[in-house]
Design an enzyme around this catalytic site. Structure first.
Site, mmCIF file in Angstrom:
data_model
loop_
_atom_site.group_PDB
_atom_site.id
_atom_site.type_symbol
_atom_site.label_atom_id
_atom_site.label_comp_id
_atom_site.label_asym_id
_atom_site.label_seq_id
_atom_site.Cartn_x
_atom_site.Cartn_y
_atom_site.Cartn_z
ATOM 1 N N GLN A 10 6.923 -0.206 -4.237
ATOM 2 C CA GLN A 10 5.698 -1.010 -4.332
ATOM 3 C C GLN A 10 4.449 -0.168 -4.041
ATOM 4 O O GLN A 10 3.445 -0.686 -3.547
ATOM 5 C CB GLN A 10 5.778 -2.211 -3.378
ATOM 6 C CG GLN A 10 6.643 -3.331 -3.894
ATOM 7 C CD GLN A 10 6.179 -3.833 -5.271
ATOM 8 O OE1 GLN A 10 4.999 -3.914 -5.560
ATOM 9 N NE2 GLN A 10 7.139 -4.147 -6.139
ATOM 10 N N SER A 11 4.521 1.110 -4.357
ATOM 11 C CA SER A 11 3.385 1.989 -4.061
ATOM 12 C C SER A 11 2.116 1.574 -4.822
ATOM 13 O O SER A 11 2.130 1.453 -6.052
ATOM 14 C CB SER A 11 3.761 3.423 -4.436
ATOM 15 O OG SER A 11 2.613 4.219 -4.553
ATOM 16 N N ASN A 12 1.037 1.402 -4.071
ATOM 17 C CA ASN A 12 -0.265 1.129 -4.703
ATOM 18 C C ASN A 12 -0.773 2.366 -5.423
ATOM 19 O O ASN A 12 -1.385 2.275 -6.482
ATOM 20 C CB ASN A 12 -1.298 0.745 -3.636
ATOM 21 C CG ASN A 12 -0.951 -0.566 -2.964
ATOM 22 O OD1 ASN A 12 -0.693 -1.564 -3.637
ATOM 23 N ND2 ASN A 12 -0.911 -0.570 -1.644
#
Ligand SMILES: Cc1ncc(COP(=O)(O)O)c(C=O)c1O
Length: 338
Positions: free
Chosen positions: A75-77
Site C-alpha cells: 500500500q505504498s503511497n
C-alpha cells in the site's frame, strides 16, 4: 552523463497547498491549530511524495531515464505516486513491493496497476536485500532497451528532501502574505526525509517555526540519525549552508503496531478529525501521527506555542484496505484486525 548538482525541478504538484484553521480542535485545546493540506498536492500524484518527486524525477529526466524503479509496501503511497507521475510524463514504472500478490487489488496497489506500473512482489528476505532486487530490476530494464532510474523507498535521499526545503520556502512565503507565523510545525516521520527538508528550511528557507516529527514506524533514534545524515549529505552535495541541528525534536511512542496494522485509538483519531473538521487522515502514517499530536496537546496544550500547524502529508487511498476495521468501529462493534 552526470546530473547537475541540483537538477531542474519538474513541476508536478499543485502548489501552494492551503493552510486551514481547525476551528473545533482549536476551541477544544485553547490554542490555534492549523493544518497544511499537503494531502491536496494532487489527486494521484499527491501527498508529501510528489514534492520529493519533483526533484527526483528532475534528476531522472536529466540523466535521460525512461523507467522509474522504486520499492515499498503493497500500500505504498510513494509507489502509487511514482506510477502516476510516470504515466503523466510518458515514462515506465517498475515497483518492487513487499508481500504477495493479493487476489484483488485495493487502494494504492489498485491505482498503481491501473496507472500501468509493472509490479514485482518480494518476500521479506528479498526486501531486506533491496539493493540486490534493484540491481536485478535495473538490469532487466536495460536488457529490454530501457534506461532505469532508482528511487529508494519513500524517496528518502538528500535530493528528495529538497522537496520539503521548497515547502519551507512556500510556508515562509504564505506567512509573508498573511498566514499565521506558526510557533511549531508538526509532521509525520517515516524515514525523516521530509522533516530533514523542513529543518534545512529553518536554516536557509526563512522558516522560524520549531519542527516536530512523529515517527510512525522506526525508532526515534533511527529517524534522528537519518535526519542528521541527510542534512549533512545535502550540504556536501548541493553546497547548501546547512548543518545537522543539535537536536531533532521527535515525539516518540506512536509507532503503534507498525505500518501494516492499525489500533482502535488510531482509527478513532481518524474518525474524530473527519467528523469534527471534515479532513480525512490515513491509517498508516498521518492517523498515527495525529494521535500523538492530540495526545501531547491533551497533556499540555501550550507545549507547541499558541499557533501550531500539522502538515497533512496525504495517504487517503490506504484507508480502503482497512474497511473492515473501520466499518466495525463506525457501527460501534469491537475492532477486527485489518
Ligand atoms: C502519507 C505519508 N506521510 C508521511 C510520510 C513520511 O515521509 P518521510 O519518509 O519523508 O518521513 C510518508 C512516507 O512514506 C507518507 O506516505
Amino acid at each position: 552523463m552526470t546530473a547537475p548538482p541540483v537538477p531542474p525541478r519538474v513541476p508536478l504538484a499543485c502548489l501552494p497547498t492551503p493552510i486551514l484553521k481547525l476551528e473545533r480542535l482549536s476551541a477544544c485545546f485553547g490554542v490555534e491549530i492549523f493544518v497544511k493540506r499537503d494531502d491536496l498536492t494532487g489527486l494521484l500524484e499527491t501527498g508529501n511524495k510528489v514534492r520529493k518527486l519533483e526533484f527526483l524525477v528532475g534528476e531522472a529526466l536529466a540523466l535521460g531515464a525512461d523507467t522509474l524503479v522504486t520499492c515499498g509496501t503493497l500500500q505504498s503511497n510513494c509507489c502509487r505516486a511514482v506510477a502516476a507521475v510516470a504515466a503523466r510524463l510518458g515514462l515506465r514504472a517498475v515497483l518492487a513491493l513487499r508481500g504477495e500478490k493479493p487476489d484483488t487489488y485495493d487502494g494504492n496497489l489498485l491505482l498503481g496497476r491501473l496507472l500501468g506500473a509493472e509490479v514485482v512482489y518480494c518476500s521479506e528476505d528479498e526486501f531486506e536485500r533491496i539493493d540486490e532486487v534493484f540491481a536485478r530490476l535495473t538490469e532487466d530494464v536495460r536488457a529490454r532497451g530501457g534506461r532505469p532510474y532508482v528511487i529508494p523507498e519513500s524517496g528518502a535521499t538528500e535530493l528528495g528532501a529538497l522537496g520539503y526545503l521548497e515547502c519551507a520556502h512556500e510556508i515562509a512565503e504564505q506567512v509573508r502574505h498573511g498566514a499565521p507565523a506558526f510557533d511549531t510545525l508538526v509532521m509525520t516521520a517515516f524515514s525523516g526525509g521530509s522533516q530533514a527538508g523542513l529543518l534545512m528550511g529553518k536554516q536557509v528557507g526563512g522558516l522560524s517555526a520549531e519542527i516536530v516529527g512523529i515517527p510512525i514506524a522506526h525508532a526515534a533514534s533511527q529517524v534522528r540519525e537519518y535526519v542528521g545524515a541527510t542534512i549533512t549529505r545535502a550540504a556536501a552535495r548541493f553546497g547548501l549552508a546547512v548543518d545537522p541541528p543539535k537536536a531533532v525534536h521527535l515525539l516518540d511512542g506512536y509507532q503503534g503496531m507498525g505500518r501494516a496494522s492499525i489500533r482502535k485509538e488510531e482509527l478513532a483519531t481518524i474518525i474524530r478529525l473527519a467528523r469534527e473538521e471534515g479532513i480525512v487522515l490515513d491509517p498508516v502514517y498521518t492517523g498515527k501521527a495525529f494521535l500523538g499530536f492530540l495526545d501531547h496537546l491533551a497533556r499540555d496544550p501550550k507545549q507547541f506555542g499558541s499557533r501550531v500547524c500539522f502538515i497533512h502529508t496525504g495517504g487517503i487511498f490506504s484507508l480502503f484496505p482497512f474497511r473492515a476495521s473501520l466499518s466495525n468501529l463506525l457501527d460501534g462493534h469491537p475492532l477486527v484486525d485489518a
